[in-house]
Design a protein around this motif. Structure first.
Motif, mmCIF file in Angstrom:
data_model
loop_
_atom_site.group_PDB
_atom_site.id
_atom_site.type_symbol
_atom_site.label_atom_id
_atom_site.label_comp_id
_atom_site.label_asym_id
_atom_site.label_seq_id
_atom_site.Cartn_x
_atom_site.Cartn_y
_atom_site.Cartn_z
ATOM 1 N N ALA A 167 0.633 5.805 -0.741
ATOM 2 C CA ALA A 167 -0.236 6.941 -1.035
ATOM 3 C C ALA A 167 -0.102 7.258 -2.520
ATOM 4 O O ALA A 167 0.837 7.935 -2.944
ATOM 5 C CB ALA A 167 0.157 8.132 -0.165
ATOM 6 N N GLU B 118 -5.640 14.978 3.285
ATOM 7 C CA GLU B 118 -6.105 16.048 4.168
ATOM 8 C C GLU B 118 -5.418 17.370 3.806
ATOM 9 O O GLU B 118 -5.489 18.323 4.574
ATOM 10 C CB GLU B 118 -5.954 15.694 5.654
ATOM 11 C CG GLU B 118 -4.568 15.412 6.100
ATOM 12 C CD GLU B 118 -4.449 15.080 7.591
ATOM 13 O OE1 GLU B 118 -5.470 14.981 8.289
ATOM 14 O OE2 GLU B 118 -3.311 14.939 8.040
ATOM 15 N N GLY B 119 -4.800 17.390 2.631
ATOM 16 C CA GLY B 119 -4.154 18.616 2.159
ATOM 17 C C GLY B 119 -5.160 19.514 1.462
ATOM 18 O O GLY B 119 -5.230 19.575 0.233
ATOM 19 N N LYS C 203 9.215 1.845 1.004
ATOM 20 C CA LYS C 203 8.632 2.191 2.303
ATOM 21 C C LYS C 203 9.659 2.858 3.205
ATOM 22 O O LYS C 203 10.772 2.374 3.360
ATOM 23 C CB LYS C 203 8.127 0.936 3.020
ATOM 24 C CG LYS C 203 6.702 0.588 2.709
ATOM 25 C CD LYS C 203 5.700 1.264 3.663
ATOM 26 C CE LYS C 203 4.293 1.224 3.118
ATOM 27 N NZ LYS C 203 3.978 2.191 2.061
ATOM 28 N N LYS D 46 -0.321 8.741 -6.125
ATOM 29 C CA LYS D 46 -0.420 10.137 -6.589
ATOM 30 C C LYS D 46 -0.936 10.236 -8.010
ATOM 31 O O LYS D 46 -1.209 11.330 -8.499
ATOM 32 C CB LYS D 46 0.955 10.826 -6.500
ATOM 33 C CG LYS D 46 1.590 10.807 -5.111
ATOM 34 C CD LYS D 46 0.815 11.662 -4.115
ATOM 35 C CE LYS D 46 1.112 11.339 -2.665
ATOM 36 N NZ LYS D 46 2.445 11.580 -2.195
ATOM 37 N N ARG E 220 9.988 3.786 6.964
ATOM 38 C CA ARG E 220 9.394 3.658 8.301
ATOM 39 C C ARG E 220 10.499 3.508 9.340
ATOM 40 O O ARG E 220 11.555 2.929 9.048
ATOM 41 C CB ARG E 220 8.481 2.421 8.390
ATOM 42 C CG ARG E 220 7.197 2.504 7.569
ATOM 43 C CD ARG E 220 6.236 3.556 8.077
ATOM 44 N NE ARG E 220 4.961 3.495 7.403
ATOM 45 C CZ ARG E 220 4.640 4.101 6.253
ATOM 46 N NH1 ARG E 220 5.547 4.838 5.614
ATOM 47 N NH2 ARG E 220 3.438 3.977 5.737
ATOM 48 N N PRO F 20 -5.119 8.697 0.942
ATOM 49 C CA PRO F 20 -5.765 9.518 1.969
ATOM 50 C C PRO F 20 -5.374 10.970 1.731
ATOM 51 O O PRO F 20 -4.231 11.252 1.360
ATOM 52 C CB PRO F 20 -5.158 8.990 3.274
ATOM 53 C CG PRO F 20 -3.846 8.390 2.884
ATOM 54 C CD PRO F 20 -3.909 8.023 1.430
ATOM 55 N N ARG G 178 0.850 -1.197 0.000
ATOM 56 C CA ARG G 178 0.000 0.000 0.000
ATOM 57 C C ARG G 178 0.879 1.238 0.000
ATOM 58 O O ARG G 178 1.902 1.282 0.660
ATOM 59 C CB ARG G 178 -0.913 0.012 1.254
ATOM 60 C CG ARG G 178 -1.920 1.163 1.236
ATOM 61 C CD ARG G 178 -2.253 1.666 2.627
ATOM 62 N NE ARG G 178 -1.070 2.036 3.369
ATOM 63 C CZ ARG G 178 -0.406 3.178 3.192
ATOM 64 N NH1 ARG G 178 -0.814 4.108 2.342
ATOM 65 N NH2 ARG G 178 0.703 3.408 3.890
HETATM 66 C C1 LIG Z 1 -4.709 11.266 7.013
HETATM 67 C C2 LIG Z 1 -3.728 11.386 5.894
HETATM 68 C C3 LIG Z 1 -3.774 12.447 5.045
HETATM 69 C C4 LIG Z 1 -2.888 12.553 3.969
HETATM 70 N N1 LIG Z 1 -2.989 13.602 3.114
HETATM 71 C C5 LIG Z 1 -2.203 13.657 2.027
HETATM 72 C C6 LIG Z 1 -2.353 14.696 1.073
HETATM 73 O O1 LIG Z 1 -3.202 15.564 1.212
HETATM 74 N N2 LIG Z 1 -1.538 14.718 0.003
HETATM 75 C C7 LIG Z 1 -0.582 13.756 -0.166
HETATM 76 O O2 LIG Z 1 0.145 13.813 -1.149
HETATM 77 N N3 LIG Z 1 -0.422 12.743 0.706
HETATM 78 C C8 LIG Z 1 -1.214 12.658 1.793
HETATM 79 N N4 LIG Z 1 -1.070 11.633 2.692
HETATM 80 C C9 LIG Z 1 -0.109 10.573 2.404
HETATM 81 C C10 LIG Z 1 1.091 10.538 3.344
HETATM 82 O O3 LIG Z 1 1.981 11.546 3.026
HETATM 83 C C11 LIG Z 1 1.691 9.149 3.253
HETATM 84 O O4 LIG Z 1 0.766 8.202 3.724
HETATM 85 C C12 LIG Z 1 2.999 9.008 4.058
HETATM 86 O O5 LIG Z 1 3.974 9.848 3.532
HETATM 87 C C13 LIG Z 1 3.503 7.587 4.073
HETATM 88 O O6 LIG Z 1 3.685 7.112 2.759
HETATM 89 P P1 LIG Z 1 2.931 5.814 2.222
HETATM 90 O O7 LIG Z 1 1.478 5.980 2.570
HETATM 91 O O8 LIG Z 1 3.148 5.851 0.740
HETATM 92 O O9 LIG Z 1 3.519 4.625 2.883
HETATM 93 C C14 LIG Z 1 -1.924 11.537 3.782
HETATM 94 C C15 LIG Z 1 -1.892 10.460 4.654
HETATM 95 C C16 LIG Z 1 -2.768 10.357 5.685
HETATM 96 C C17 LIG Z 1 -2.743 9.144 6.585
#
Ligand SMILES: Cc1cc2nc3c(=O)[nH]c(=O)nc-3n(C[C@H](O)[C@H](O)[C@H](O)COP(=O)(O)O)c2cc1C
Length: 233
Positions: free
Chosen positions: A18, A165-166, A207, A20, A209, A163, A16
């Motif tokens: 985030a 929240e930006g 990853k 883009k 972490r 996810p 998993r």
């Molecule tokens: C609640 C939450 C909000 C997030 N908001 C954004 C966002 O608005 N834009 C973005 O590019 N990534 C966002 N992320 C992604 C995080 O930056 C990302 O989960 C973190 O850097 C870890 O990377 P990974 O999820 O790829 O393992 C968000 C993650 C979480 C949990």
């Protein structure tokens, strides 16, 4: 031989990321999407108050308007969900009464006792009755549990997610209110999440972490000292 359940879980969580950028042809089936939403609905929450609602946005024009209020994330995934959090979830709210009475089946006296417990917990233990904001943030924490379960479920189904929240919460709440989707006195946005299939050219970072041994600390039983015996002898 089938892969062990624990290996499947860890592999899904490791894969998993985030996302883009999504594949425009990548579709999340109704069945998988419903499973993801169910994972949110079935999530735990403090006192079981479920202070959330999930808006599934299918209107592309609205997604464009949301993007304009966000930090520039592409929002090009197949499915978009806005996670709303209920405001003023306290012992005097109709929300709590409805959950305790209609959902949890409390009858009058038991409900009063439960409300008193909630009131004392919110006021004395967590100090979250101090302001509307502290109360909203506490309810929002519960909403993030639903978000987390949705993300994990998607990962287990091989579906990518983001996810989000930006964004300006103020502008987003105003937009949802203008559209008649929320009463801002009752609901506020906590986060958004998209689901889809990643663009094949989009590679996640490896990853990053902190190591397991830094994150997890075991607290072992304290050594027993027999009475009358000096420790160390
Ligand atoms: C609640 C939450 C909000 C997030 N908001 C954004 C966002 O608005 N834009 C973005 O590019 N990534 C966002 N992320 C992604 C995080 O930056 C990302 O989960 C973190 O850097 C870890 O990377 P990974 O999820 O790829 O393992 C968000 C993650 C979480 C949990």
């Amino acid at each position: 031989m089938t892969e062990k359940m624990s290996d499947q879980i860890i592999s899904a969580l490791e894969n998993r990321f985030a996302c883009k950028s999504y594949d425009p042809a990548g579709h999340v089936s109704d069945s998988d999407f419903n499973t993801i939403l169910e994972a949110g609905r079935l999530s735990p929450s403090s006192f079981g108050l479920e202070p959330w609602k999930f808006l599934v946005i299918q209107d592309r024009d609205l997604i464009d308007e949301i993007r304009a209020r966000s930090w520039g994330i592409k929002m090009d995934a197949d499915r978009t969900v806005i996670l709303l959090t209920r405001r003023s979830v306290n012992a005097r709210s109709t929300w709590v009464h409805r959950i305790l009475h209609d959902i949890q089946g409390y009858l009058q006296e038991d409900e009063i006792a439960r409300l008193e417990k909630l009131e004392a917990f919110q006021r004395d233990d967590l100090h979250i009755l101090d302001s509307d904001r502290t109360l909203f943030d506490w309810a929002g924490k519960q909403t993030y549990l639903a978000l987390s379960n949705m993300l994990t479920t998607a990962a287990l189904l091989g579906i990518d997610s983001t996810p989000i929240e930006g964004f300006s919460a103020e502008r987003m709440n105003a937009l949802l209110s203008e559209r008649g989707l929320i009463d801002p006195e009752e609901w506020g946005i906590s986060a958004m999440v998209q689901f889809g299939i990643h663009d094949p050219n989009h590679r996640p970072h490896p990853k990053q972490r902190r190591p397991f041994t830094e994150v997890v600390e075991y607290v072992r039983p304290r050594p027993q000292v027999r009475s009358g015996v000096t420790a160390g002898l």
